[in-house]
Design an enzyme around this catalytic site. Sequence first.
Site, mmCIF file in Angstrom:
data_model
loop_
_atom_site.group_PDB
_atom_site.id
_atom_site.type_symbol
_atom_site.label_atom_id
_atom_site.label_comp_id
_atom_site.label_asym_id
_atom_site.label_seq_id
_atom_site.Cartn_x
_atom_site.Cartn_y
_atom_site.Cartn_z
ATOM 1 C CG ASN A 97 -0.570 -0.066 2.583
ATOM 2 O OD1 ASN A 97 0.863 -0.285 2.606
ATOM 3 N ND2 ASN A 97 -0.857 0.165 3.545
ATOM 4 C CB CYS A 98 4.370 1.837 -0.006
ATOM 5 S SG CYS A 98 5.765 3.175 -0.435
#
Length: 114
Positions: free
Chosen positions: A9-10
Amino acid sequence: MLTLYMIHNCDTCRKARKALDDKALMYKTHDLRKDGLSAALLEHILNRVPLVEVINKRSKTWRNLSDEEKDYDANSARQLLLKHPTLLKRPLLELDDGTIMIGYRDGDYDKLSG
C-alpha cells in the site's frame, strides 16, 4: 530476474511497479509486511547497500520509536529493522547483477532493459 522489495500500500512502491510494468520488465515482488524480513534477507540487502542508507528516518515507524531506539549502533539497527521492516527505505529494486536501487523517482528505471 529483478526483485522489488516493497510494501503493497506504499504510493512510491506503486509508482515503481507501474514504471516496471510500463517498460514490460519481468520482476518479482517481496512485500516486506506480508512476506516478512528475515535475518538472511536483511544481510543480503546490507551486503549491497550501507546500513545508513536503508533506514527510513522519515517514516511513521521511525517517529514512533523511543529516543533510546533511535540511538542505534549497527547491531541494534539490524534488530530494529527485523522488528520493524517498515523502517527500510522502499522500494528497493535488486537488479540482475545484485545491485540494489533505493527508493524511486520518475525516470529512475529508464535505463533498465529487459
